[in-house]
Design a protein around this motif. Structure first.
Motif, PDB file in Angstrom:
ATOM      1  N   HIS A   2       0.843  -1.184   0.000  1.00 21.84           N
ATOM      2  CA  HIS A   2       0.000   0.000   0.000  1.00 21.84           C
ATOM      3  C   HIS A   2       0.890   1.249   0.000  1.00 21.84           C
ATOM      4  O   HIS A   2       1.765   1.406   0.826  1.00 21.84           O
ATOM      5  N   GLY A   3       0.686   2.134  -0.979  1.00 24.84           N
ATOM      6  CA  GLY A   3       1.487   3.350  -1.077  1.00 24.84           C
ATOM      7  C   GLY A   3       2.805   3.172  -1.793  1.00 24.84           C
ATOM      8  O   GLY A   3       3.588   4.124  -1.882  1.00 24.84           O
ATOM      9  N   ALA A   4       3.070   1.984  -2.359  1.00 28.50           N
ATOM     10  CA  ALA A   4       4.352   1.754  -3.030  1.00 28.50           C
ATOM     11  C   ALA A   4       4.558   2.729  -4.185  1.00 28.50           C
ATOM     12  O   ALA A   4       5.678   3.208  -4.415  1.00 28.50           O
ATOM     13  N   VAL A   5       3.503   3.043  -4.924  1.00 29.26           N
ATOM     14  CA  VAL A   5       3.638   3.898  -6.097  1.00 29.26           C
ATOM     15  C   VAL A   5       4.070   5.310  -5.733  1.00 29.26           C
ATOM     16  O   VAL A   5       4.598   6.054  -6.574  1.00 29.26           O
ATOM     17  N   ARG A   6       3.891   5.704  -4.466  1.00 31.20           N
ATOM     18  CA  ARG A   6       4.287   7.054  -4.035  1.00 31.20           C
ATOM     19  C   ARG A   6       5.713   7.086  -3.485  1.00 31.20           C
ATOM     20  O   ARG A   6       6.190   8.150  -3.067  1.00 31.20           O
ATOM     21  N   ARG A   7       6.391   5.961  -3.470  1.00 31.91           N
ATOM     22  CA  ARG A   7       7.748   5.906  -2.909  1.00 31.91           C
ATOM     23  C   ARG A   7       8.828   6.139  -3.953  1.00 31.91           C
ATOM     24  O   ARG A   7      10.011   6.064  -3.647  1.00 31.91           O
ATOM     25  N   TYR A   8       8.446   6.383  -5.183  1.00 32.34           N
ATOM     26  CA  TYR A   8       9.426   6.664  -6.222  1.00 32.34           C
ATOM     27  C   TYR A   8       8.795   7.613  -7.237  1.00 32.34           C
ATOM     28  O   TYR A   8       7.575   7.691  -7.376  1.00 32.34           O
ATOM     29  N   GLU A   9       9.640   8.358  -7.957  1.00 31.46           N
ATOM     30  CA  GLU A   9       9.159   9.244  -9.019  1.00 31.46           C
ATOM     31  C   GLU A   9       9.452   8.694 -10.396  1.00 31.46           C
ATOM     32  O   GLU A   9       8.654   8.850 -11.316  1.00 31.46           O
ATOM     33  N   SER A  10      10.609   8.069 -10.555  1.00 32.42           N
ATOM     34  CA  SER A  10      10.959   7.517 -11.853  1.00 32.42           C
ATOM     35  C   SER A  10      11.379   6.066 -11.691  1.00 32.42           C
ATOM     36  O   SER A  10      11.862   5.655 -10.626  1.00 32.42           O
ATOM     37  N   VAL A  11      11.167   5.285 -12.747  1.00 30.24           N
ATOM     38  CA  VAL A  11      11.518   3.874 -12.700  1.00 30.24           C
ATOM     39  C   VAL A  11      11.944   3.419 -14.093  1.00 30.24           C
ATOM     40  O   VAL A  11      11.411   3.879 -15.100  1.00 30.24           O
ATOM     41  N   ARG A  12      12.921   2.544 -14.112  1.00 35.75           N
ATOM     42  CA  ARG A  12      13.309   1.840 -15.342  1.00 35.75           C
ATOM     43  C   ARG A  12      13.133   0.359 -15.065  1.00 35.75           C
ATOM     44  O   ARG A  12      13.643  -0.163 -14.077  1.00 35.75           O
ATOM     45  N   LEU A  13      12.406  -0.324 -15.930  1.00 35.44           N
ATOM     46  CA  LEU A  13      11.987  -1.684 -15.634  1.00 35.44           C
ATOM     47  C   LEU A  13      12.071  -2.547 -16.887  1.00 35.44           C
ATOM     48  O   LEU A  13      11.681  -2.120 -17.977  1.00 35.44           O
ATOM     49  N   VAL A  14      12.594  -3.757 -16.730  1.00 35.01           N
ATOM     50  CA  VAL A  14      12.523  -4.795 -17.750  1.00 35.01           C
ATOM     51  C   VAL A  14      11.857  -5.995 -17.098  1.00 35.01           C
ATOM     52  O   VAL A  14      12.290  -6.445 -16.033  1.00 35.01           O
ATOM     53  N   PRO A 125       1.143  -2.240  -6.532  1.00 35.06           N
ATOM     54  CA  PRO A 125       0.491  -3.481  -6.096  1.00 35.06           C
ATOM     55  C   PRO A 125      -0.721  -3.273  -5.204  1.00 35.06           C
ATOM     56  O   PRO A 125      -1.465  -4.223  -4.964  1.00 35.06           O
ATOM     57  N   ALA A 126      -0.949  -2.043  -4.739  1.00 33.40           N
ATOM     58  CA  ALA A 126      -2.152  -1.794  -3.937  1.00 33.40           C
ATOM     59  C   ALA A 126      -3.420  -2.099  -4.710  1.00 33.40           C
ATOM     60  O   ALA A 126      -4.461  -2.395  -4.110  1.00 33.40           O
ATOM     61  N   ASP A 179       9.010  -6.510  -2.932  1.00 32.70           N
ATOM     62  CA  ASP A 179      10.279  -5.858  -2.642  1.00 32.70           C
ATOM     63  C   ASP A 179      10.325  -5.406  -1.186  1.00 32.70           C
ATOM     64  O   ASP A 179       9.412  -4.721  -0.708  1.00 32.70           O
ATOM     65  N   GLY A 180      11.388  -5.786  -0.473  1.00 30.69           N
ATOM     66  CA  GLY A 180      11.470  -5.504   0.960  1.00 30.69           C
ATOM     67  C   GLY A 180      11.676  -4.044   1.287  1.00 30.69           C
ATOM     68  O   GLY A 180      11.470  -3.630   2.436  1.00 30.69           O
ATOM     69  N   THR A 181      12.067  -3.222   0.306  1.00 22.90           N
ATOM     70  CA  THR A 181      12.336  -1.803   0.565  1.00 22.90           C
ATOM     71  C   THR A 181      11.182  -0.907   0.140  1.00 22.90           C
ATOM     72  O   THR A 181      10.706  -0.079   0.926  1.00 22.90           O
ATOM     73  N   LEU A 182      10.722  -1.071  -1.110  1.00 25.45           N
ATOM     74  CA  LEU A 182       9.715  -0.155  -1.648  1.00 25.45           C
ATOM     75  C   LEU A 182       8.312  -0.738  -1.685  1.00 25.45           C
ATOM     76  O   LEU A 182       7.344   0.001  -1.850  1.00 25.45           O
ATOM     77  N   GLY A 183       8.163  -2.050  -1.566  1.00 24.61           N
ATOM     78  CA  GLY A 183       6.836  -2.651  -1.563  1.00 24.61           C
ATOM     79  C   GLY A 183       6.263  -2.929  -2.936  1.00 24.61           C
ATOM     80  O   GLY A 183       5.106  -3.358  -3.043  1.00 24.61           O
ATOM     81  N   PHE A 207      15.326   2.672  -9.623  1.00 26.39           N
ATOM     82  CA  PHE A 207      14.481   3.806  -9.259  1.00 26.39           C
ATOM     83  C   PHE A 207      15.335   5.067  -9.148  1.00 26.39           C
ATOM     84  O   PHE A 207      16.510   5.015  -8.793  1.00 26.39           O
ATOM     85  N   GLY A 208      14.714   6.229  -9.450  1.00 28.42           N
ATOM     86  CA  GLY A 208      15.357   7.517  -9.221  1.00 28.42           C
ATOM     87  C   GLY A 208      16.454   7.872 -10.190  1.00 28.42           C
ATOM     88  O   GLY A 208      17.234   8.796  -9.921  1.00 28.42           O
ATOM     89  N   GLU A 209      16.534   7.196 -11.335  1.00 25.38           N
ATOM     90  CA  GLU A 209      17.557   7.533 -12.317  1.00 25.38           C
ATOM     91  C   GLU A 209      17.174   8.807 -13.077  1.00 25.38           C
ATOM     92  O   GLU A 209      15.999   9.115 -13.260  1.00 25.38           O
ATOM     93  N   ALA A 210      18.194   9.558 -13.532  1.00 28.97           N
ATOM     94  CA  ALA A 210      17.971  10.718 -14.397  1.00 28.97           C
ATOM     95  C   ALA A 210      18.068  10.253 -15.841  1.00 28.97           C
ATOM     96  O   ALA A 210      19.123   9.782 -16.279  1.00 28.97           O
TER      97      ALA A 210
END
Length: 378
Positions: A2-14, A125-126, A179-183, A207-210
């Motif tokens: 719950h709230g995982a989507v608010r714990r990061y602003e940018s993401v790179r995912l494969v 995942p919420a 994920d144990g850190t960001l959920g 997460f958080g890459e420019a």
């Protein structure tokens, strides 16, 4: 979660999506058997291609930042593996698909494009929490990140909950790694009968890459300019029956016997410039109890599309009929026109009576006669 989507602003995912054909169909059939009054998007024809193999795997690469996004996908389809690209940048989007080429909304907010839907349960995942009960069973490492393993037991479905689950339909349970850190979710395995039928798994995540601004720019392959989506997919037209029939590239049929007892609302859906959408005519007979819909298009080939049809030999012609999620559907070919009749509250006999009364749309409107609708459970 719950709230995982608010714990990061940018993401790179494969991530990868694996599917087992037969078990996926088994899960889908189970889901349909438990639903009622559900709407479905139906394919009335086929554009051919290869049969689906027993197992398929799709790979998606996703970059997401506020107001911007990029998705590169490599997916199986009947015409072979397809690589597509979608870019969103401050309200303007572009998409390349080998079937349709490059298209854009040219900044029009009325034309939207989907991006990252398959990744939604991973990154937010919420959205799955209202549909499952969680049971922690251990730990695991996925893509180099430590996570918590849990079983997600599917709760009984309520037809009036007003929301659709973002999870694969028909599963007994889902095993997830959080994920144990960001959920966020790192892995999800959906099972039926103890065996997996759908797996979504992170291969790389950061997460958080420019991001370089070039990530969110679009260059049309082979130098072909992107066409406007509004031009490629013309909007549906509300027309009188005879005008729709005159403009349709196939013969339009209209029933002379209906349980709704009135003329239809008619909609002509123009074809797209590519093979993705053929022209169709929709005759809608709205009624709180006896409403139904007749959808017509040109017969592409002899393929009846999805499985589940039961053949129904009639006097001089053949129909196929099935029930999907409480909705009865009858499909038949009249000359070069494929006709689908569907309704939530009409029995099979009534659909057959409607189909038997079909006549070509002509200058003289048909005289309508009532049908005594039978028991919807008959």
């Amino acid at each position: 979660m719950h709230g995982a989507v608010r714990r990061y602003e940018s993401v790179r995912l494969v991530f990868r999506e694996w599917r087992h054909r037969d078990r996926s169909r088994q899960a889908w059939d189970r889901y349909l058997a438990t639903t009622a009054g559900t709407s479905f998007s139906l394919e009335l024809g086929s554009i051919g291609g290869e049969p689906e193999p027993e197992e398929t795997e799709d790979i998606t690469r996703l970059w997401r930042a506020p107001g911007r996004g990029r998705e590169e996908s490599d997916r199986w389809n009947p015409q072979g593996r397809t690589q597509s690209l979608t870019v969103i940048n401050d309200g303007t989007w572009w998409r390349f698909d080998p079937l349709i080429g490059s298209i854009t909304n040219d900044g029009d907010p009325g034309h939207r494009v989907g991006m990252g839907e398959a990744a939604r349960p991973l990154l937010d995942p919420a959205v799955m929490l209202p549909f499952v009960d969680l049971q922690v069973i251990g730990t695991a490492s996925v893509a180099g990140r430590a996570g918590i393993r849990a079983l997600a037991h599917v709760r009984p479905r309520s037809d009036d909950d007003g929301h659709a689950s973002p999870l694969p339909f028909g599963a007994d349970e889902h095993e997830i790694v959080v994920d144990g850190t960001l959920g966020v979710l790192l892995r999800m395995e959906s099972r039926i009968g103890g065996a997996p039928f759908h797996v979504t798994e992170v291969m790389e995540i950061a997460f958080g890459e420019a991001f370089d601004p070039a990530v969110f720019s679009f260059s049309a392959p082979a130098g072909r300019p992107a066409r406007r989506s509004h031009d490629l997919f013309p909007p549906p037209l509300d027309l009188p029956l005879l005008e729709a029939a005159s403009r349709a590239p196939f013969t339009v049929w209209v029933p002379t016997r209906t349980p709704a007892g009135h003329s239809p609302l008619v909609e002509l859906v123009p074809a797209s410039e590519g093979p993705l959408r053929t022209a169709s005519v929709h005759l809608n007979y709205p009624h709180p109890e006896h409403g139904f819909q007749v959808i017509q298009t040109h017969v592409v080939d002899g393929n009846w599309g999805d499985t589940g049809w039961a053949e129904l030999p009639l006097d001089g012609w053949t129909a196929r009929i099935r029930t999907m999620g409480g909705q009865r559907q009858l499909i038949t070919d009249r000359d070069a026109t494929r006709v689908l009749i569907q309704a939530n509250n009409l029995d099979s006999e009534t659909l057959v009576a409607i189909a038997e009364s079909l006549v070509e749309a002509s200058i003289d409107p048909p005289t309508l006669r009532w049908i005594d609708s039978g028991d919807p459970d008959g």
